[in-house]
Scaffold this active site. Structure first.
Site, short mmCIF file in Angstrom:
data_model
loop_
_atom_site.label_atom_id
_atom_site.label_comp_id
_atom_site.label_asym_id
_atom_site.label_seq_id
_atom_site.Cartn_x
_atom_site.Cartn_y
_atom_site.Cartn_z
CB THR A 89 -38.18 39.51 35.34
OG1 THR A 89 -39.51 40.05 35.28
CG2 THR A 89 -38.15 38.31 36.26
CD GLN A 91 -11.81 41.27 26.05
OE1 GLN A 91 -11.14 40.31 26.42
NE2 GLN A 91 -12.78 41.14 25.16
CB SER A 136 -19.00 40.98 30.27
OG SER A 136 -19.79 40.04 29.60
CB CYS A 171 -17.97 43.17 17.14
SG CYS A 171 -18.20 42.69 18.84
#
Lengths: 394, 166
Positions: free
Chosen positions: A237, A179, A199, A331
């Site tokens: 990959t 965050q 992220s 979530c």
């Protein structure tokens, strides 16, 4: 109906410049970074270039950054990877009681594997006390993991203090910066961080890219074994388009985050002050001192609870009015339990049910906030009319 | 929105959302003849149902008026509204035959994790009737007695489960 998105803590739209940077890597420069031919090496170059950009951003070396598929994967790798690589040293792991579910669940799983987990308490604003960290560290402690900023209530934890304590105690320190990454300057060396999660999709990059910073010399095992990509730490990959997008998103942040932060803080403080004028409304997370800016709070986070109202109803009513936000966290929307973060801050379960998280972002304007402030009191009034507790005194 | 009314926003049907947006019969009935209180605030759903009973021309007791007060999610508010629609004007014996599936059907479906809200609505009605019978010293059938005891027992179990939180 115009839609107003106020759920930037859940995810953000990819910046058009990010999308533009990504596109060539989908069809045209589609090579596998492990291939020896020119197409593959071109991909490899783009990957390493992205790594350099991101490493510079947090004062790390490129080889200390591994790309993953998500912050969840990074957090899983950090906890499980450290746990299994350092078994001979000990089996004790310390986390805070308001971590994201991917830390909570990883810790729960590790407990089943025989590891000992300590959950640190937080104060009523969600702050971890670094003294508690010091007290909790034992001779067999191998890892402390405390988030940089709470996804729910926006509390910014004293990670530099905790980092110092861990360094002095010879214990690894991991922080989930999902965050905060981009919003608060991070220097992994100065802050004594051994592992850090971030992220892409929280900072206007694409989904499907996360990173784990692993400081040089940190002993860790990979989760995924295979072709040996990412220095053997994350076989798969390479998802190059998303990684290039992630790096582009970081570049954009580098240039403008200070200005954007002060813009968001102004909007956030206006929002908080105005919402708190609604009867029976309360702020979750760090307070807003009169005349000053909220300390220890993410620039884009506001979280409230409203007496006699249930959060899901509130979120859905707002959605029917074109405003998109969430209860505790995205979530938690399918779970029925009240937020453990709010319970850890000392809220009663019935009060924790009435929480609303509003998170601002690049597209948020003052007009949006004004519209929300117009609609919200009406919705609260209507839901309270239906509530059996409306006549009770708090 | 596509024709498929069963999924809206992945969670609720269009009908549920419409009902939630414009619920019927909410509020309190002063001097209600019976009140049913179910649910647990710790779990996040509390439903209070008020009924007013009168006799129809045939001399049967009917639910003349019914209102709800609910603290809860979209499903809890929608099922509350629906149970009032289903029960209003019905004789008491007809009203007691309303099942959770009638509520779910009327709403075009509910997500599985919200089925308990339809149970809550049916239970609230049973409890309101039970309360009316008890207050007026009317004969309580064995079936109704059993249902009432089951609801009370479940309430206790839940209260016990959340004791540490309360």
């Amino acid at each position: 109906m115009k839609k107003i998105y106020l759920d930037y803590a859940a995810t953000t739209p990819a910046d058009p410049r990010v999308v533009k940077a990504m596109l060539p890597f989908l069809a045209e420069k589609f090579g596998n970074t492990m291939s020896l031919h020119a197409l593959g090496q071109e991909a490899k170059l783009a990957l390493e270039n992205s790594r350099q950009i991101i490493a510079d951003f947090i004062n790390a070396k490129p080889k200390e950054i591994i790309f993953t598929g998500s912050a969840t994967e990074s957090n899983n790798t950090a906890l499980k990877g450290i746990a299994f690589a350092n078994k001979q040293k000990g089996n004790h792991i310390i986390i805070s009681s308001i971590e994201h579910p991917c830390i909570m669940e990883s810790a729960k799983w590790l407990k089943l594997q025989g590891f000992e987990i300590t959950k640190l308490p937080v104060d009523k604003y969600g702050l971890v006390n670094s003294v508690d960290v010091k007290k909790a560290i034992k001779s067999h402690t191998i890892l402390v993991s405390v988030m940089h900023a709470s996804n729910e209530i926006g509390t910014i934890e004293p990670i530099a203090e905790i980092g110092k304590i861990c360094k002095d105690a010879g214990v690894y320190f991991h922080t989930d910066a999902s965050q905060s990454f981009g919003k608060i300057p991070i220097d992994v060396k100065k802050m004594n961080i051994d592992l850090l999660t971030a992220s892409s999709h929280k900072i206007y990059g694409p989904k499907g890219a996360g990173l784990l910073y692993i400081g040089n010399g940190v002993k860790i095992e990979p989760l995924l074994h295979g072709g040996g990509q990412e220095n053997g730490m994350r076989s798969s990959t390479i998802n190059l388009a998303s990684i290039v997008g992630f790096a582009k998103a970081v570049e954009i942040y580098k240039k403008g985050f200070k200005k954007e932060n002060s813009r968001l803080i102004k909007l956030r403080d206006k929002l908080i002050k105005s919402v708190l004028k609604i009867k029976g409304s309360h702020l979750n997370g760090p307070p807003l001192p009169a005349g000053r800016q909220a300390k220890n709070r993410l620039s884009n986070n506001a979280n409230f609870w409203f007496e006699f109202i249930e959060g899901e109803s509130l979120v859905m009513q707002l959605d029917l009015h074109g405003i998109e936000c969430s209860t505790g966290s995205a979530c938690s929307s399918v779970k029925l339990e009240p937020s453990y973060t709010l319970l850890a801050c000392g809220l009663k379960p019935q009060d924790a049910h009435g929480s609303l998280r509003i998170s601002l972002g690049r597209q948020t304007t003052e007009k949006d906030i004004n519209y929300l402030l117009k609609v919200l009191p009406k919705i609260i009034k209507q839901l309270r009319l239906m509530s059996p507790f409306k006549n009770e005194k708090k | 929105m596509k024709k498929n009314n069963n999924i809206c926003g992945g969670l609720y049907t269009q009908k549920v959302l419409e009902t939630f947006k414009n619920p019927h019969n909410y509020g309190k009935i002063k001097n209600a003849d019976g009140v049913g209180k179910v649910g647990n605030i710790v779990c996040g759903d509390v439903m209070w149902l008020y009924i007013k009973v009168e006799k129809n021309k045939k001399g049967e007791e009917i639910i003349k008026d019914i209102k709800f007060e609910t603290f809860g999610c979209v499903a809890a508010i929608s099922t509350s509204s629906t149970i009032t629609d289903l029960a209003k004007g019905k004789t008491i014996s007809q009203a007691l035959k309303i099942e959770k599936n009638d509520v779910i059907k009327k709403l075009g479906g509910l997500p599985f994790i919200k089925y308990h809200c339809s149970v809550l609505a049916v239970d609230a009605l049973i409890e309101a009737v039970y309360d009316y019978f008890l207050k007026n010293k009317k004969k309580i059938s064995q079936d109704l007695q059993k249902k009432h005891e089951k609801i009370q027992k479940e309430k206790e179990i839940i209260e016990k489960r959340y004791e540490k939180w309360a």
